[in-house]
Write a protein that holds these residues in place. Structure first.
Motif, PDB file in Angstrom:
ATOM      1  N   MET A   1       0.835  -1.196   0.000  1.00 48.47           N
ATOM      2  CA  MET A   1       0.000   0.000   0.000  1.00 48.47           C
ATOM      3  C   MET A   1       0.876   1.255   0.000  1.00 48.47           C
ATOM      4  SD  MET A   1      -3.057   1.352  -0.026  1.00 48.47           S
ATOM      5  CE  MET A   1      -4.260   0.178   0.578  1.00 48.47           C
ATOM      6  N   ARG A   2       1.900   1.257   0.815  1.00 47.96           N
ATOM      7  CA  ARG A   2       2.811   2.404   0.873  1.00 47.96           C
ATOM      8  C   ARG A   2       3.546   2.601  -0.451  1.00 47.96           C
ATOM      9  NH1 ARG A   2       4.855   0.884   6.875  1.00 47.96           N
ATOM     10  NH2 ARG A   2       3.168   1.907   8.021  1.00 47.96           N
ATOM     11  N   ILE A   3       3.950   1.499  -1.061  1.00 42.32           N
ATOM     12  CA  ILE A   3       4.633   1.584  -2.359  1.00 42.32           C
ATOM     13  C   ILE A   3       3.684   2.160  -3.398  1.00 42.32           C
ATOM     14  CG2 ILE A   3       5.600   0.232  -4.272  1.00 42.32           C
ATOM     15  CD1 ILE A   3       6.723  -1.676  -2.059  1.00 42.32           C
ATOM     16  N   TYR A   4       2.448   1.649  -3.462  1.00 47.22           N
ATOM     17  CA  TYR A   4       1.481   2.146  -4.438  1.00 47.22           C
ATOM     18  C   TYR A   4       1.161   3.620  -4.207  1.00 47.22           C
ATOM     19  CZ  TYR A   4       0.599  -2.795  -5.600  1.00 47.22           C
ATOM     20  OH  TYR A   4       0.712  -4.107  -5.980  1.00 47.22           O
ATOM     21  N   GLU A   5       1.044   4.034  -2.948  1.00 46.64           N
ATOM     22  CA  GLU A   5       0.794   5.448  -2.650  1.00 46.64           C
ATOM     23  C   GLU A   5       1.953   6.307  -3.152  1.00 46.64           C
ATOM     24  OE1 GLU A   5       0.158   5.238   1.586  1.00 46.64           O
ATOM     25  OE2 GLU A   5      -2.020   5.000   1.344  1.00 46.64           O
ATOM     26  N   TYR A   6       3.168   5.827  -2.938  1.00 47.57           N
ATOM     27  CA  TYR A   6       4.350   6.543  -3.414  1.00 47.57           C
ATOM     28  C   TYR A   6       4.339   6.645  -4.941  1.00 47.57           C
ATOM     29  CZ  TYR A   6       9.206   7.608  -4.510  1.00 47.57           C
ATOM     30  OH  TYR A   6      10.344   8.176  -5.027  1.00 47.57           O
ATOM     31  N   LEU A   7       4.026   5.537  -5.611  1.00 51.77           N
ATOM     32  CA  LEU A   7       3.998   5.538  -7.072  1.00 51.77           C
ATOM     33  C   LEU A   7       2.955   6.519  -7.590  1.00 51.77           C
ATOM     34  CD1 LEU A   7       4.402   1.720  -7.862  1.00 51.77           C
ATOM     35  CD2 LEU A   7       6.172   3.497  -7.771  1.00 51.77           C
ATOM     36  N   ASN A   8       1.804   6.552  -6.939  1.00 49.90           N
ATOM     37  CA  ASN A   8       0.773   7.510  -7.333  1.00 49.90           C
ATOM     38  C   ASN A   8       1.253   8.951  -7.183  1.00 49.90           C
ATOM     39  OD1 ASN A   8      -1.560   6.511  -8.521  1.00 49.90           O
ATOM     40  ND2 ASN A   8      -2.481   5.931  -6.574  1.00 49.90           N
ATOM     41  N   ARG A   9       1.911   9.242  -6.067  1.00 50.81           N
ATOM     42  CA  ARG A   9       2.436  10.601  -5.859  1.00 50.81           C
ATOM     43  C   ARG A   9       3.451  10.971  -6.942  1.00 50.81           C
ATOM     44  NH1 ARG A   9       2.667   8.998  -0.452  1.00 50.81           N
ATOM     45  NH2 ARG A   9       4.934   8.817  -0.528  1.00 50.81           N
ATOM     46  N   ARG A  10       4.304  10.044  -7.286  1.00 49.68           N
ATOM     47  CA  ARG A  10       5.315  10.312  -8.318  1.00 49.68           C
ATOM     48  C   ARG A  10       4.664  10.523  -9.688  1.00 49.68           C
ATOM     49  NH1 ARG A  10       9.850  12.412  -7.465  1.00 49.68           N
ATOM     50  NH2 ARG A  10      11.113  11.070  -8.763  1.00 49.68           N
ATOM     51  N   LEU A  11       3.594   9.780  -9.972  1.00 50.50           N
ATOM     52  CA  LEU A  11       2.883   9.986 -11.238  1.00 50.50           C
ATOM     53  C   LEU A  11       2.205  11.351 -11.267  1.00 50.50           C
ATOM     54  CD1 LEU A  11       1.296   6.513 -12.045  1.00 50.50           C
ATOM     55  CD2 LEU A  11       3.125   7.694 -13.281  1.00 50.50           C
TER      56      LEU A  11
ATOM     57  N   ALA B   1       8.248   9.604 -13.729  1.00 50.99           N
ATOM     58  CA  ALA B   1       7.528   8.547 -14.438  1.00 50.99           C
ATOM     59  C   ALA B   1       8.449   7.363 -14.735  1.00 50.99           C
ATOM     60  CB  ALA B   1       6.924   9.089 -15.728  1.00 50.99           C
ATOM     61  N   GLU B   2       9.691   7.657 -15.083  1.00 53.49           N
ATOM     62  CA  GLU B   2      10.645   6.567 -15.336  1.00 53.49           C
ATOM     63  C   GLU B   2      10.923   5.788 -14.055  1.00 53.49           C
ATOM     64  OE1 GLU B   2      13.837   8.693 -17.216  1.00 53.49           O
ATOM     65  OE2 GLU B   2      12.853   8.593 -19.184  1.00 53.49           O
ATOM     66  N   GLU B   3      10.963   6.498 -12.920  1.00 56.79           N
ATOM     67  CA  GLU B   3      11.129   5.812 -11.642  1.00 56.79           C
ATOM     68  C   GLU B   3       9.945   4.882 -11.376  1.00 56.79           C
ATOM     69  OE1 GLU B   3      11.298   6.707  -6.849  1.00 56.79           O
ATOM     70  OE2 GLU B   3      11.318   8.407  -8.237  1.00 56.79           O
ATOM     71  N   VAL B   4       8.738   5.377 -11.628  1.00 59.96           N
ATOM     72  CA  VAL B   4       7.532   4.557 -11.438  1.00 59.96           C
ATOM     73  C   VAL B   4       7.590   3.340 -12.352  1.00 59.96           C
ATOM     74  CG1 VAL B   4       5.025   4.496 -11.757  1.00 59.96           C
ATOM     75  CG2 VAL B   4       6.092   6.462 -10.621  1.00 59.96           C
TER      76      VAL B   4
END
Length: 129
Positions: free
Chosen positions: A78-88, A100-103
């Motif tokens: 959940m924390r990883i997905y939240e982080y990915l969403n923030r980066r997007l 986006a490349e990091e995601v």
């Protein structure tokens, strides 16, 4: 109404897929849309970038909704997905392909890990669940 054979095949694939296969499909979709968003930035097509990142975020939200929070690793995911969403969101607002490349890198790793888990299960059970 589904009219094309491709649409019918896609719907059938989703309806007959196991839960594990559905997760892989979600990862594949998120990866595809992040790549399209990056391409949109490179092409200076703001609409393409925006729509692609929003679709990737929607898929990540679906991955979050699929978590069984009684399993310990789910909190970490959940924390990883939240982080990915923030980066997007950051990539979309700034039209910066770096986040986006990091995601994309993280999603690719997560997809690979999920595929390995499914292969192990297949080997143990004789089929994929």
């Amino acid at each position: 109404m589904l009219t094309s054979p491709i649409q019918k095949y896609q719907q059938s694939s989703v309806q007959t897929a196991s839960p594990g296969q559905l997760i892989l499909m979600l990862y594949d979709g998120a990866i595809r849309f992040v790549k399209l968003g990056i391409a949109g930035i490179e092409e200076k097509d703001i609409g393409k970038a925006h729509n692609s990142f929003v679709r990737a975020q929607s898929i990540i939200n679906e991955l979050m909704a699929s978590l069984n929070m009684s399993i310990p690793i789910s909190l970490t995911l959940m924390r990883i997905y939240e982080y990915l969403n923030r980066r997007l969101i950051e990539a979309n607002i700034k039209k910066d392909q770096g986040p986006a490349e990091e995601v994309l890198e993280h999603l690719t790793e997560l997809r690979g890990a999920w595929a390995q888990i499914m292969q192990r299960q297949q080997g143990q059970n004789g089929h994929v669940e």
